[in-house]
Design a protein around this motif. Sequence first.
Motif, PDB file in Angstrom:
ATOM      1  N   ILE A  20      10.158 -43.051  40.171  1.00 12.70           N
ATOM      2  CA  ILE A  20       9.804 -43.249  38.756  1.00 12.70           C
ATOM      3  C   ILE A  20       8.903 -44.473  38.577  1.00 12.70           C
ATOM      4  N   CYS A  21       8.123 -44.795  39.630  1.00 15.83           N
ATOM      5  CA  CYS A  21       7.266 -45.980  39.502  1.00 15.83           C
ATOM      6  C   CYS A  21       5.919 -45.833  40.201  1.00 15.83           C
ATOM      7  N   ALA A  22       5.547 -44.630  40.613  1.00 12.58           N
ATOM      8  CA  ALA A  22       4.247 -44.423  41.245  1.00 12.58           C
ATOM      9  C   ALA A  22       3.694 -43.067  40.834  1.00 12.58           C
ATOM     10  N   GLY A  23       2.406 -43.037  40.482  1.00 11.81           N
ATOM     11  CA  GLY A  23       1.770 -41.792  40.097  1.00 11.81           C
ATOM     12  C   GLY A  23       2.163 -41.337  38.706  1.00 11.81           C
ATOM     13  N   ARG A  24       2.070 -40.039  38.497  1.00 10.26           N
ATOM     14  CA  ARG A  24       2.385 -39.449  37.198  1.00 10.26           C
ATOM     15  C   ARG A  24       3.688 -38.651  37.286  1.00 10.26           C
ATOM     16  N   PRO A  25       4.432 -38.611  36.206  1.00  8.73           N
ATOM     17  CA  PRO A  25       5.672 -37.828  36.193  1.00  8.73           C
ATOM     18  C   PRO A  25       5.391 -36.335  36.156  1.00  8.73           C
ATOM     19  N   LEU A  26       6.380 -35.554  36.512  1.00  6.80           N
ATOM     20  CA  LEU A  26       6.289 -34.109  36.368  1.00  6.80           C
ATOM     21  C   LEU A  26       6.671 -33.683  34.953  1.00  6.80           C
ATOM     22  N   THR A  27       7.405 -34.558  34.257  1.00  4.06           N
ATOM     23  CA  THR A  27       7.815 -34.313  32.878  1.00  4.06           C
ATOM     24  C   THR A  27       6.702 -34.749  31.930  1.00  4.06           C
ATOM     25  N   ASP A  28       6.602 -34.111  30.785  1.00 10.53           N
ATOM     26  CA  ASP A  28       5.657 -34.538  29.746  1.00 10.53           C
ATOM     27  C   ASP A  28       5.930 -36.004  29.411  1.00 10.53           C
ATOM     28  N   PRO A  29       4.952 -36.895  29.593  1.00 13.86           N
ATOM     29  CA  PRO A  29       5.176 -38.325  29.332  1.00 13.86           C
ATOM     30  C   PRO A  29       5.712 -38.622  27.942  1.00 13.86           C
ATOM     31  N   LYS A  30       5.396 -37.774  26.970  1.00 17.44           N
ATOM     32  CA  LYS A  30       5.867 -38.000  25.604  1.00 17.44           C
ATOM     33  C   LYS A  30       7.393 -37.896  25.502  1.00 17.44           C
ATOM     34  N   LEU A  31       7.997 -37.205  26.462  1.00 17.23           N
ATOM     35  CA  LEU A  31       9.447 -37.011  26.429  1.00 17.23           C
ATOM     36  C   LEU A  31      10.207 -38.113  27.152  1.00 17.23           C
ATOM     37  N   ILE A  32       9.473 -38.968  27.894  1.00 18.35           N
ATOM     38  CA  ILE A  32      10.134 -40.008  28.702  1.00 18.35           C
ATOM     39  C   ILE A  32       9.449 -41.364  28.495  1.00 18.35           C
ATOM     40  N   PRO A  33       9.367 -41.837  27.263  1.00 24.77           N
ATOM     41  CA  PRO A  33       8.611 -43.066  26.978  1.00 24.77           C
ATOM     42  C   PRO A  33       9.131 -44.311  27.703  1.00 24.77           C
ATOM     43  N   SER A  34      10.406 -44.348  28.067  1.00 19.59           N
ATOM     44  CA  SER A  34      10.933 -45.542  28.731  1.00 19.59           C
ATOM     45  C   SER A  34      10.450 -45.661  30.175  1.00 19.59           C
ATOM     46  N   LEU A  35       9.844 -44.591  30.690  1.00 16.75           N
ATOM     47  CA  LEU A  35       9.443 -44.572  32.097  1.00 16.75           C
ATOM     48  C   LEU A  35       7.939 -44.699  32.312  1.00 16.75           C
ATOM     49  N   VAL A  36       7.152 -44.594  31.255  1.00 21.76           N
ATOM     50  CA  VAL A  36       5.707 -44.475  31.457  1.00 21.76           C
ATOM     51  C   VAL A  36       4.907 -45.525  30.679  1.00 21.76           C
ATOM     52  N   GLN A  37       3.660 -45.682  31.139  1.00 27.55           N
ATOM     53  CA  GLN A  37       2.700 -46.523  30.451  1.00 27.55           C
ATOM     54  C   GLN A  37       1.964 -45.687  29.400  1.00 27.55           C
ATOM     55  N   GLU A  38       1.076 -46.320  28.647  1.00 28.69           N
ATOM     56  CA  GLU A  38       0.322 -45.614  27.606  1.00 28.69           C
ATOM     57  C   GLU A  38      -0.570 -44.522  28.186  1.00 28.69           C
ATOM     58  N   ASN A  39      -1.019 -44.709  29.434  1.00 31.44           N
ATOM     59  CA  ASN A  39      -1.898 -43.708  30.052  1.00 31.44           C
ATOM     60  C   ASN A  39      -1.141 -42.519  30.637  1.00 31.44           C
ATOM     61  N   GLY A  40       0.188 -42.530  30.492  1.00 32.21           N
ATOM     62  CA  GLY A  40       0.991 -41.414  30.966  1.00 32.21           C
ATOM     63  C   GLY A  40       1.474 -41.557  32.387  1.00 32.21           C
ATOM     64  N   GLU A  41       1.025 -42.597  33.097  1.00 34.61           N
ATOM     65  CA  GLU A  41       1.511 -42.840  34.452  1.00 34.61           C
ATOM     66  C   GLU A  41       2.800 -43.647  34.401  1.00 34.61           C
ATOM     67  N   PHE A  42       3.571 -43.578  35.489  1.00 36.83           N
ATOM     68  CA  PHE A  42       4.796 -44.366  35.553  1.00 36.83           C
ATOM     69  C   PHE A  42       4.491 -45.864  35.452  1.00 36.83           C
ATOM     70  N   CYS A  43       5.428 -46.610  34.887  1.00 39.28           N
ATOM     71  CA  CYS A  43       5.367 -48.066  34.969  1.00 39.28           C
ATOM     72  C   CYS A  43       5.542 -48.466  36.431  1.00 39.28           C
ATOM     73  N   SER A  44       4.881 -49.532  36.846  1.00 39.51           N
ATOM     74  CA  SER A  44       4.970 -49.956  38.240  1.00 39.51           C
ATOM     75  C   SER A  44       6.337 -50.565  38.522  1.00 39.51           C
ATOM     76  N   SER A  45       6.729 -50.543  39.794  1.00 43.04           N
ATOM     77  CA  SER A  45       8.002 -51.148  40.174  1.00 43.04           C
ATOM     78  C   SER A  45       8.002 -52.641  39.875  1.00 43.04           C
ATOM     79  N   ARG A  46       6.846 -53.282  40.048  1.00 46.90           N
ATOM     80  CA  ARG A  46       6.755 -54.716  39.760  1.00 46.90           C
ATOM     81  C   ARG A  46       7.021 -54.990  38.280  1.00 46.90           C
ATOM     82  N   GLU A  47       6.471 -54.145  37.418  1.00 47.74           N
ATOM     83  CA  GLU A  47       6.675 -54.331  35.977  1.00 47.74           C
ATOM     84  C   GLU A  47       8.137 -54.080  35.613  1.00 47.74           C
ATOM     85  N   ILE A  48       8.740 -53.060  36.219  1.00 48.77           N
ATOM     86  CA  ILE A  48      10.140 -52.746  35.932  1.00 48.77           C
ATOM     87  C   ILE A  48      11.046 -53.882  36.386  1.00 48.77           C
TER      88      ILE A  48
END
Length: 252
Positions: free
Chosen positions: A61-89
């Motif tokens: 949950i911290c590299a690339g893009r999710p398989l789920t629609d990013p709109k459904l998992i806002p706590s896991l993604v950045q504004e661009n729809g990619e996962f938040c980085s592990s460093r940021e988490i």
Amino acid sequence: MKLIMRADDLGFSEAVNLGIYKAVKEGVITSVGMMTNMEHANHGYELVKDFDIALGQHTNICAGRPLTDPKLIPSLVQENGEFCSSREIRSRKEDTVVIEEAEMEIEAQYLRFKEITGKDPDYFECHAVISQNFFIALRNVAKKYGLFYENVLFDQEFEKENNIYGIAMAKLNEQMLYDPKEYIENSLEFIRNHDVSVMVFHPGYLDQYILTHSSFTLIRAMECDFLCSSWLKDWLKEYQIELTDFRKVKNA
């Protein structure tokens, strides 16, 4: 005195896949975790599918893009729809991973694993993120599908219940490297004192994607070389350490 040699990050990039392939074919890796959301997951699977190894889901949950629609998992993604980085988490003061959102993505990655491989993962664990909410979500999805949830290093209850114990990862220097021979030799007493131990590695080669998306760079090539070395194979023989994998110990 058994030892699982686990390689993480299959699918992260083509170069990582090729390094893991070498560490399986010519080295001592017995269990490999696949990141099913990543673009090169299929490529990685094709490289290792015919080897006698345990193949797990390295839930990410911290590299690339999710398989789920990013709109459904806002706590896991950045504004661009990619996962938040592990460093940021890791920089967050609170665990902001929403369990229900994590479950959605974990389940999607599990279903992609089955789509790619045609079977369940031999074990079920996580990539990079140390989050109790993430761990809860992983356990919930594992229970739903009857999967073997594995969380050495971060879950002492798991270790005691399953008699499988993780060896702490090596401390890295300023160059994000370490002495692998020293690390292995310092782990001997731990291995001797536990029925089943797990060592975690990240073998791989380097390409531009890894150089720009991972803090693990040179360490991957170094570990790949070490895992294939005659020194390590001789060391394992000298101390009569039996290599095993998660398939063989999860129901022991």
